[in-house]
Each structure stands twice: as structure tokens, then as C-alpha cells.
Design an enzyme around this catalytic site. Sequence first.
Site, PDB file in Angstrom:
ATOM      1  N   ARG A 236      77.080 -17.331 -46.843  1.00 12.56           N
ATOM      2  CA  ARG A 236      76.684 -16.773 -48.143  1.00 12.56           C
ATOM      3  C   ARG A 236      76.678 -15.246 -48.035  1.00 12.56           C
ATOM      4  NH1 ARG A 236      77.864 -20.935 -50.181  1.00 12.56           N
ATOM      5  NH2 ARG A 236      76.564 -22.339 -51.425  1.00 12.56           N
TER       6      ARG A 236
ATOM      7  N   HIS B 246      85.729 -17.721 -52.159  1.00 13.36           N
ATOM      8  CA  HIS B 246      84.795 -18.851 -51.976  1.00 13.36           C
ATOM      9  C   HIS B 246      85.558 -20.191 -51.958  1.00 13.36           C
ATOM     10  CE1 HIS B 246      80.339 -20.105 -52.498  1.00 13.36           C
ATOM     11  NE2 HIS B 246      81.002 -21.057 -51.861  1.00 13.36           N
TER      12      HIS B 246
HETATM   13  P1  NAP Z   1      72.461 -26.933 -42.664  1.00  9.40           P
HETATM   14  O1  NAP Z   1      72.910 -28.224 -42.072  1.00  9.40           O
HETATM   15  O2  NAP Z   1      71.221 -26.888 -43.471  1.00  9.40           O
HETATM   16  O3  NAP Z   1      72.369 -25.871 -41.462  1.00  9.40           O
HETATM   17  C1  NAP Z   1      71.793 -24.614 -41.603  1.00  9.40           C
HETATM   18  C2  NAP Z   1      71.619 -24.016 -40.216  1.00  9.40           C
HETATM   19  O4  NAP Z   1      71.071 -22.685 -40.381  1.00  9.40           O
HETATM   20  C3  NAP Z   1      70.622 -24.802 -39.359  1.00  9.40           C
HETATM   21  O5  NAP Z   1      71.037 -24.812 -38.019  1.00  9.40           O
HETATM   22  C4  NAP Z   1      69.339 -23.986 -39.514  1.00  9.40           C
HETATM   23  O6  NAP Z   1      68.444 -24.073 -38.430  1.00  9.40           O
HETATM   24  C5  NAP Z   1      69.904 -22.586 -39.576  1.00  9.40           C
HETATM   25  N1  NAP Z   1      68.931 -21.672 -40.172  1.00  9.40           N
HETATM   26  C6  NAP Z   1      68.335 -21.731 -41.382  1.00  9.40           C
HETATM   27  N2  NAP Z   1      67.453 -20.724 -41.537  1.00  9.40           N
HETATM   28  C7  NAP Z   1      67.489 -20.024 -40.381  1.00  9.40           C
HETATM   29  C8  NAP Z   1      66.801 -18.886 -39.914  1.00  9.40           C
HETATM   30  N3  NAP Z   1      65.890 -18.253 -40.675  1.00  9.40           N
HETATM   31  N4  NAP Z   1      67.075 -18.429 -38.674  1.00  9.40           N
HETATM   32  C9  NAP Z   1      67.964 -19.066 -37.894  1.00  9.40           C
HETATM   33  N5  NAP Z   1      68.666 -20.152 -38.281  1.00  9.40           N
HETATM   34  C10 NAP Z   1      68.422 -20.617 -39.513  1.00  9.40           C
HETATM   35  O7  NAP Z   1      73.613 -26.327 -43.590  1.00  9.40           O
HETATM   36  P2  NAP Z   1      75.192 -26.602 -43.530  1.00  9.40           P
HETATM   37  O8  NAP Z   1      75.544 -27.856 -44.227  1.00  9.40           O
HETATM   38  O9  NAP Z   1      75.637 -26.419 -42.127  1.00  9.40           O
HETATM   39  O10 NAP Z   1      75.721 -25.402 -44.450  1.00  9.40           O
HETATM   40  C11 NAP Z   1      75.463 -24.044 -44.103  1.00  9.40           C
HETATM   41  C12 NAP Z   1      75.803 -23.139 -45.267  1.00  9.40           C
HETATM   42  O11 NAP Z   1      77.213 -23.065 -45.439  1.00  9.40           O
HETATM   43  C13 NAP Z   1      75.331 -23.642 -46.647  1.00  9.40           C
HETATM   44  O12 NAP Z   1      73.952 -23.342 -46.849  1.00  9.40           O
HETATM   45  C14 NAP Z   1      76.221 -22.874 -47.573  1.00  9.40           C
HETATM   46  O13 NAP Z   1      75.590 -21.639 -47.877  1.00  9.40           O
HETATM   47  C15 NAP Z   1      77.482 -22.605 -46.747  1.00  9.40           C
HETATM   48  N6  NAP Z   1      78.682 -23.298 -47.282  1.00  9.40           N
HETATM   49  C16 NAP Z   1      79.718 -22.558 -47.725  1.00  9.40           C
HETATM   50  C17 NAP Z   1      80.867 -23.170 -48.211  1.00  9.40           C
HETATM   51  C18 NAP Z   1      82.057 -22.364 -48.639  1.00  9.40           C
HETATM   52  O14 NAP Z   1      83.017 -22.914 -49.184  1.00  9.40           O
HETATM   53  N7  NAP Z   1      82.083 -21.072 -48.411  1.00  9.40           N
HETATM   54  C19 NAP Z   1      80.945 -24.571 -48.245  1.00  9.40           C
HETATM   55  C20 NAP Z   1      79.847 -25.308 -47.789  1.00  9.40           C
HETATM   56  C21 NAP Z   1      78.722 -24.663 -47.313  1.00  9.40           C
HETATM   57  P3  NAP Z   1      67.770 -25.472 -38.032  1.00  9.40           P
HETATM   58  O15 NAP Z   1      68.871 -26.267 -37.387  1.00  9.40           O
HETATM   59  O16 NAP Z   1      66.702 -25.097 -37.066  1.00  9.40           O
HETATM   60  O17 NAP Z   1      67.276 -26.083 -39.307  1.00  9.40           O
END
Ligand code: NAP
Length: 313
Positions: free
Chosen positions: A228, A276
Site C-alpha cells: 500500500r 495497482h
Molecule cells: P496478511 O496475511 O494479513 O499479512 C500481513 C502481514 O503484515 C503479516 O505478516 C503481519 O504480521 C504483518 N504486519 C502487520 N502489521 C505489522 C506491523 N505493524 N509490523 C510488522 N508487521 C506487520 O495480508 P496479505 O494477504 O499477505 O496481504 C498484504 C497486503 O498486500 C494487503 O493488506 C494489501 O494491502 C496488499 N495487496 C495488494 C495487492 C495489489 O494488487 N497491489 C493485492 C492484494 C493485496 P503478523 O503475521 O504478525 O500478523
Amino acid sequence: MVNVLFAALPMRWDQYETPLRKSFEDVGLDVELTPSNAPFDPAEIDYVIYAPNSEIQDFTPFSRCKAVLNLWAGVEDIVGNETLTMPLTRMVDFGLTEGMIEWCTGHVLRHHLGMDAHIHGQDGVWRAGIVPPLARDRIITILGLGALGSAVGQALRALNFQVRGWSRSLKQVEGIACYAGDDGLSEALTGAEGVVLLLPNTPATENTLNASTLSLLAEGAFIINPGRGPLIDDTALLEALDSGQVGHATLDVFRIEPLPAEHAFWSHPRVTVTPHIASETRATSAAAVVAENIRRAEAGEPLLHRVDRKAGY
Ligand code: NAP
């Protein structure tokens, strides 16, 4: 009979209607599925399949709704909605994950191999002698080790990169050196030659990459952000690009989208802007996830991919 409302842009209904009906049938659910642009009574709806850009923003009238199932992985536009008092899930599906692996791997390899020198160098000059290190000698750090970050990290590991990962709670992911917390962030970034950001957008993750953390990277490191926009301090990134501390930034997400035409990222020679598109939720695989979650809720089983409203993701 379970009443399910599909609340997303009308074009999504065209993509999702058939896969959803099939997925409900596959899990044995008898569903009355209605798009939000057709007449419906909110008080009769059991589940809302939702995209945050839907016109529905007030969930108060959905008095018997048991869960809102978000079609997107990112929930920052809905997690703070105080009218949404029912459980909220986010999207994790193999289509989204595989798309992200492919996008990130492609962009990492572009920078790792120095492909631009040859793609843009078709000018009759024989540029031999530019030999990249092997992946085994290159450190890539993934910020965020969730559904997407851990999958991307493992794909890069399979290509032999030295992969580090950072998350809020300490993780164990095979082949990845895992770090957590503030000290862990410094360790994960120090000397990294590439960084991939796959953190959610929460108050705690804003400006994770800033002047101080960017200075820890190996000189000339590349940044890849499909996470993001607010994860990076834009001004600090531009300064790091201008000083050579950062060699290239490939950015898919921005604080304002679409990225305004006059933004400095568009014209910077060492920034690649993509609109995006890193990974899309795919209707077929996403429909199966939604159907399975409704089946679970109806059977009294815990929902998959439930959002932690306090943590914001
Ligand atoms: P997820 O499974 O919720 O994983 C988020 C990761 O970030 C987890 O490992 C979490 O830690 C870590 N995290 C959250 N807050 C943190 C902090 N304050 N300090 C350190 N680590 C932190 O999410 P996901 O499915 O992998 O997706 C990640 C992001 O990708 C989404 O939120 C979205 O913004 C982005 N995305 C972008 C696209 C695109 O097309 N550009 C598509 C899909 C997603 P924990 O493991 O300890 O909870």
C-alpha cells in the site's frame, strides 16, 4: 435458504454470479443471491459479499447479517466502519497469492538481473561483462510475512535468494530468516539489496520505509511495493533515489490512486509506476473461499481469514 447480498460494482456481478452459484452448490448451500442494485430488504440478509468501493457504507439496517465477506485482501477502507459490528473477513485465495508471486518474482528478477540495461540498450553497443551476482549471493527482505509475503518469500527462496522476512509477531517460515519488532526491522533491512513490501495499511505500518530505514539498505537497493502507498515516506524515497541509496523503485500502490499525472514518480528515471495491478482477486477461486466461509458460519465453525478489527488487518 440463506440470503446473500453481493455488494460490489455492477461489473463484478457479471464476473462473480456464475462462480458464486456454482461454489454454493459445491458446498451444499441453498442460497438466494441478490446483487445490491436489485431490490432487497437489508433486514433479511444473512451475509454480505463486499467490496469497499460498493455504495453500501452503512451496515446498521443489516440487523441479522452474520458476516461481511470482503472480496479484497486490503481492508483499510472498511475496518474502521463503526456500523459494521458483525464479523469481517478478508480475501485470501490461491489466485490472488499466485498472481502476487508472479508479479513480485518478475520485478525482483528484472532488477536482480539488470534486465533494463539490455532492454533499453538495443543500440548496437555490445555491453558484455555486466555479470549479476547469483541469487544465492543476493539478500531480499520481505516486509510482511502473511498470506502473500510468506508465499512470495518462499518463491524467491526457491530461486535461491537469501530471503529475510519481517512481521508483527515472530514467524517461522521455512527457508526465510524471520524477524519481528523494531529491532527486527533494522536487522531485516541492514544490507538488504531488495525490499518487497507486503504489509497492510494500518496506523502502525505508515512510513515503515523512511529516511532512517532506507539508509540501512545496501547502496543501490531496489524497492518493490505492491502493499500500500502509505507504507513508504514518498519524500524520503525520492531523496534516496536521487542520492543513489535506492537504485530503483517499482511501485504499484500510492497514497492517492490513480497516481496524479503531475506526481514526481511518473517522471523519475528510476521509478516504475504500475497501476495497482500486482494481483487481482480472481472470481473463480474467490467465490470458492466465500462459499466455504458461509458454509462454515452456517455449520457453527470458525470463519477463515477473519479481520482483527483492533490490529486493523
Ligand atoms: P496478511 O496475511 O494479513 O499479512 C500481513 C502481514 O503484515 C503479516 O505478516 C503481519 O504480521 C504483518 N504486519 C502487520 N502489521 C505489522 C506491523 N505493524 N509490523 C510488522 N508487521 C506487520 O495480508 P496479505 O494477504 O499477505 O496481504 C498484504 C497486503 O498486500 C494487503 O493488506 C494489501 O494491502 C496488499 N495487496 C495488494 C495487492 C495489489 O494488487 N497491489 C493485492 C492484494 C493485496 P503478523 O503475521 O504478525 O500478523
